[in-house]
Write an enzyme that holds these catalytic residues in place. Sequence first.
Site, PDB file in Angstrom:
ATOM      1  N   THR A 334     -69.536 136.397  40.779  1.00  0.00           N
ATOM      2  CA  THR A 334     -69.655 135.206  41.605  1.00  0.00           C
ATOM      3  C   THR A 334     -69.580 135.608  43.066  1.00  0.00           C
ATOM      4  OG1 THR A 334     -68.712 133.018  42.090  1.00  0.00           O
ATOM      5  CG2 THR A 334     -67.167 134.744  41.458  1.00  0.00           C
ATOM      6  N   HIS A 386     -54.916 140.131  31.362  1.00  0.00           N
ATOM      7  CA  HIS A 386     -53.974 141.230  31.155  1.00  0.00           C
ATOM      8  C   HIS A 386     -53.655 141.449  29.676  1.00  0.00           C
ATOM      9  CE1 HIS A 386     -51.509 144.346  32.463  1.00  0.00           C
ATOM     10  NE2 HIS A 386     -50.668 143.726  33.277  1.00  0.00           N
TER      11      HIS A 386
END
Length: 415
Positions: A334, A386
């Site tokens: 993006t 994560h």
Amino acid sequence: MSIEVKAPVFPESVADGTIATWHKQPGEAVKRDELLVDIETDKVVLEVVAQSDGVIKEIIKAEGDTILSAEVIAIFEAGAEGSASADEPAPAAQSAAQESSSADDLKVNPAARKLAEEKGVSLADVKSSGKDGRITKEDVLNHLKTPEPAPAQVATAAPAAPQSAPAPVVSAPVIPSFNQGERAEKRVPMTRLRATIAKRLVSAQQNAAMLTTYNEVDMKAVMDLRKQYKDMFEKKHDGVRLGFMSFFVKAATEALKRFPSVNASIDGNDVVYHGYQDIGVAVSTEKGLVVPVLRDVDAMGLADIERSITDFAGKAREAKLGIEEMQGGTFTITNGGTFGSLMSTPILNPPQTAILGMHKIQDRPMAINGQVEIRPMMYLALSYDHRMIDGKEAVQFLVTIKELLEDPARILLDI
């Protein structure tokens, strides 16, 4: 003869849709291929056109109603004569309209016809490029971009820049304006696409252990390369311009091959590793953010990437992206820098496990070989899940992109 007007058959990933706009009302005359209704889904806007001349006898599903795939939404009376629509010319102007009546015999896409009517363009003057000589909306736009000698016509011509192209057929709810000093509130329903975007973004933050790591890249090498070869590139590839996004896409592709976890996705308790790189490129439209996907980017050249991105951007602005063009994807890029963003934290696009955020290129003083030099610098942000990606992998992935961009020859040499 009465005919049932049905909603299109939705893909498996789309459960239902919403009636956005009825362009014709019961009793109003309708011509073959004329736009009847717009249907908004979670991903795209679909158009339903008339299969023959006639009138709408009854509207079963009103604007705002939720509909299912192939559900009957109206009853159409083929061959019946209806009243003139509000958009038809007044009697005083009918003689002028008759001069261009031959345009009705042309093959014209509904969106092209609507735009031509809005801009006062005679379809007989528009050069067609569609299949079987059909006039497309792009043909009308190209006609508008052609300079006209008469000042009155120049004043009505559309700007040449693609960013100024007319809004999609289905317009997003307009942000209301207020008079100065007015203490008022206006409630506007959220579009289906905007509601879906909001739901997915909140879900991404709630269901992923999202972290963001930052770095910065010196864009001088890419800018010098682009400056040196952009004219040759455009000439070689039939007008395709060499932008920055293709360099980022190729750099990300190389980095994804070196760090497969960043290219993976999570499906329940399983990790799905992808042996290909399908990169989504976020595109901002008036209706919201959409992410068309570049397939098998590893096999694409810079020109292929730039051409595909340009095509996607045009389709997105005109609400013409197909659902299949936005499905899948193993990684997303993006670019908030196009709007001036210096730094931001992009949100994951589930089920992907990482997203790269580009930002504004800004001259800053940098220490280069013991000397202070002004360099065009860009901050990069990598948000990642994560649960799937360790901090070490995320940092090394971002550093790899930085190194490839600062020495773009490495992209070509695969080193």
